[in-house]
Scaffold this motif. Structure first.
Motif, short mmCIF file in Angstrom:
data_model
loop_
_atom_site.label_atom_id
_atom_site.label_comp_id
_atom_site.label_asym_id
_atom_site.label_seq_id
_atom_site.Cartn_x
_atom_site.Cartn_y
_atom_site.Cartn_z
N ARG A 1 0.83 -1.19 0.00
CA ARG A 1 0.00 0.00 0.00
C ARG A 1 0.87 1.25 0.00
N GLN A 2 0.24 2.41 0.20
CA GLN A 2 0.93 3.69 0.06
C GLN A 2 2.15 3.82 0.97
N SER B 1 -1.29 0.17 -7.35
CA SER B 1 -1.74 0.20 -5.97
C SER B 1 -2.16 -1.21 -5.58
#
Length: 572
Positions: free
Chosen positions: A246-247, A351
């Motif tokens: 994830r980010q 993502s």
């Protein structure tokens, strides 16, 4: 509850943090800041004010705070659509996004009811908002793994405040999500491998569901993740994120994000090591005062003192096999080796995938080597991203991690006459690196390959790194990115924050802490081009990059090559 049993320092710190947050919210009340705010910060502010009014920060019975909450609820009502979901953000009509707000609102309503505030207008407003949202959350879907648990936690909290007739469908829907199984592997990592989502979503959500529905196996899952977190904890107080899908694979997550789950599991399971980690998290500050204060209001046990703290052994090592990660803790250094990128299998930057090309990190007190990457000028394939991690230990217990990758590109021969189209109209096909109307699948290929093997032999103070590259004769650049704040000596300056090591030893030092890079066996053939990082076609075509920042040290050469370096950390 006897005063001696209370963790006074923790309670005082929560109250102080909440009081500061209350002051900020009250300060906004005279302006129009709330009018343009999205639903999640509005709901959080309601929880802040209710927790304070219910006694968590010495404001017990303060009606003015609840009146501010009524105004906030009015803004939320304006954002609630006809189906009960809140609008805002790029996820349109999103049940999980609305669930974040419902979790806060349901906790606020429960606090009011337990404090005999059911008759207050704010309680009525919250009931209206929650009743309107319930059908959409019961029937709604998700699009990321952690959303299942955030949504289920909202349903669990609604179960506590909903009328008796509604509760069965709430419980059934939670059970439907739980029947899929919690997405946690044998190493204690959730499928997204994200410190941020584990800390802020999965762990607290599973604990909430466990509390409402008496599901101790969910506490087991959280405990396993916290076990993993102890070994992922780095000397700078952050949790390793290079493995994340994830980010947060691009930034740090501090242990403070795990504070409340650490405290809860340490207390209910009697874990001295988790109590130590909770103490460290508290020292870093309280990131979510409203959440911590709400737990104090709703769960008297949250204020209890934890077991006597015991720090984990400083010398320890853990391999997270499924994630392709090795973390080695020594008295003066911590070494991280990563071979778990999803790119070799998916061939895309997306993502939800682990994309980082960083394969090595080294911590030596204040001196931090944030990233080691290997860049190649090979058909825009981008940097070295190994397809897995192999770990071996010799008879003496020394550990060697091996990372490998083979990439290829093709030149295509003419089509066979049977496949000719007199109009020259051939299928548009994705070749792997690009697309073209060439009907690639029907053509004979002439492949060009590049094979890379990196071995990292762990030492008492760092790592011996060996690079072997064979195949196409191309330039390569090993990039070592040091965290800013120190001085680099022993290398050739290239201008700005860039240096090149051609021979000998470079030393990066911060306040007496140092990391040395010794080039034991250098490249036989120098690179033709100046050292640079090549992000690959996935980034370059869109004008982007995932380049590392900091003070950059390069070792460069040309394939074929074998290079050996010694990286060592030291403290004053």
């Amino acid at each position: 509850m006897a005063e001696a049993e209370t963790d006074v320092a923790f309670v005082d710190q929560v109250r102080a943090a909440l009081a500061a947050q209350v002051g900020a919210v009250v300060g906004e009340a005279s302006g129009d800041a709330w009018r343009g705010m999205q639903h999640r910060p509005l709901a959080e502010r309601i929880k802040v004010l209710v927790a304070a009014a219910c006694g968590a920060a010495g404001y017990a019975g303060d009606a003015d705070l609840l009146d501010h909450g009524v105004r906030l609820a009015g803004h939320l009502r304006e954002l609630q659509g006809p189906g009960g979901l809140f609008s805002g953000g790029d996820n349109v009509d999103s049940p999980p996004d609305s669930a974040f707000s419902v979790n806060d609102l349901a906790d606020a309503l429960l606090m009011l009811r337990r404090a005999d505030g059911s008759a207050h207008l704010l309680a009525k407003e919250l009931e209206h908002l929650l009743v309107a949202a319930t059908p959409a959350l019961v029937s709604g879907g998700v699009h990321t793994p952690n959303h299942r648990w955030e949504l289920s936690a909202a349903l669990a909290r609604l179960f506590r405040v909903a009328p008796e007739a509604v509760r069965p469908e709430l419980a059934d829907r939670v059970e439907q999500w739980l029947a899929e199984g919690v997405d946690i592997d044998g190493d204690g990592l959730y499928s997204e491998r994200s410190a941020g989502y584990a800390a802020f979503v999965s762990n607290p959500s599973l604990l909430a569901i466990a509390e409402v529905f008496d599901r101790p196996e969910l506490v087991d899952a959280v405990e396993r993740n916290l076990d993993a977190t102890l070994d992922l904890l780095l000397p700078d107080g952050t949790v390793e994120t290079v493995l994340s899908r994830r980010q947060d694979q691009r930034f740090s997550v501090t242990l403070s994000a795990y504070l409340m789950p650490l405290r809860h599991v340490a207390r209910v399971r009697g874990r001295a090591d988790l109590a130590w980690a909770a103490g460290l998290a508290l020292e870093q500050g309280i990131l979510q005062p409203a959440e911590a204060a709400t737990r104090l209001v709703l769960d008297p046990g949250a204020a209890l003192a934890l077991p006597a703290a015991a720090e984990p052994a400083r010398t320890r090592q853990r391999v997270f096999s499924a994630a392709g990660l090795l973390v080695d803790h020594r008295p003066t250094t911590t070494t991280v080796v990563f071979g778990g990128s999803d790119f070799p299998r998916h061939r895309h930057i997306r993502s939800g995938l682990a994309n980082s090309p960083t394969f090595l990190r080294l911590f030596a007190g204040a001196a931090v080597l944030d990233s080691v990457r290997l860049s190649r000028t090979f058909f825009s394939h981008g940097p070295f991203r190994p397809d897995g991690l192999a770990v071996e230990r010799d008879a003496a217990g020394a550990t060697t991690a091996t990372l490998a990758e083979t990439v290829s590109a093709a030149y295509y021969q003419p089509l066979a006459p049977a496949h000719h189209d007199p109009d020259g109209d051939y299928r548009l096909v994705d070749e792997g690196r690009f697309s073209a109307a060439m009907d690639f699948g029907r053509r004979t290929q002439d492949e060009v390959t590049l094979a890379t093997t990196v071995t990292a032999r762990l030492t008492s103070d760092g790592v011996e790194l060996t690079l072997d590259l064979t195949g196409a004769s191309v330039d390569w650049a090993l990039e070592l990115a040091f965290r800013p704040g120190g001085t680099l000596a022993g290398a050739h300056p290239l201008g700005g924050d860039r240096w090149r090591l051609d021979a000998g030893t470079a030393r990066y030092e911060v306040d007496g802490h140092a990391i040395t890079v010794a080039l034991v066996d250098g490249p036989e053939t120098p690179a033709l081009a100046a050292p640079a990082y090549e992000p690959g076609e996935e980034y370059r075509y869109l004008g982007g990059t995932d380049a590392a920042t900091g003070q950059l040290l390069y070792v460069t050469g040309r394939v074929p090559t074998r290079v050996r370096l010694l990286l060592a950390g030291s403290a004053p």
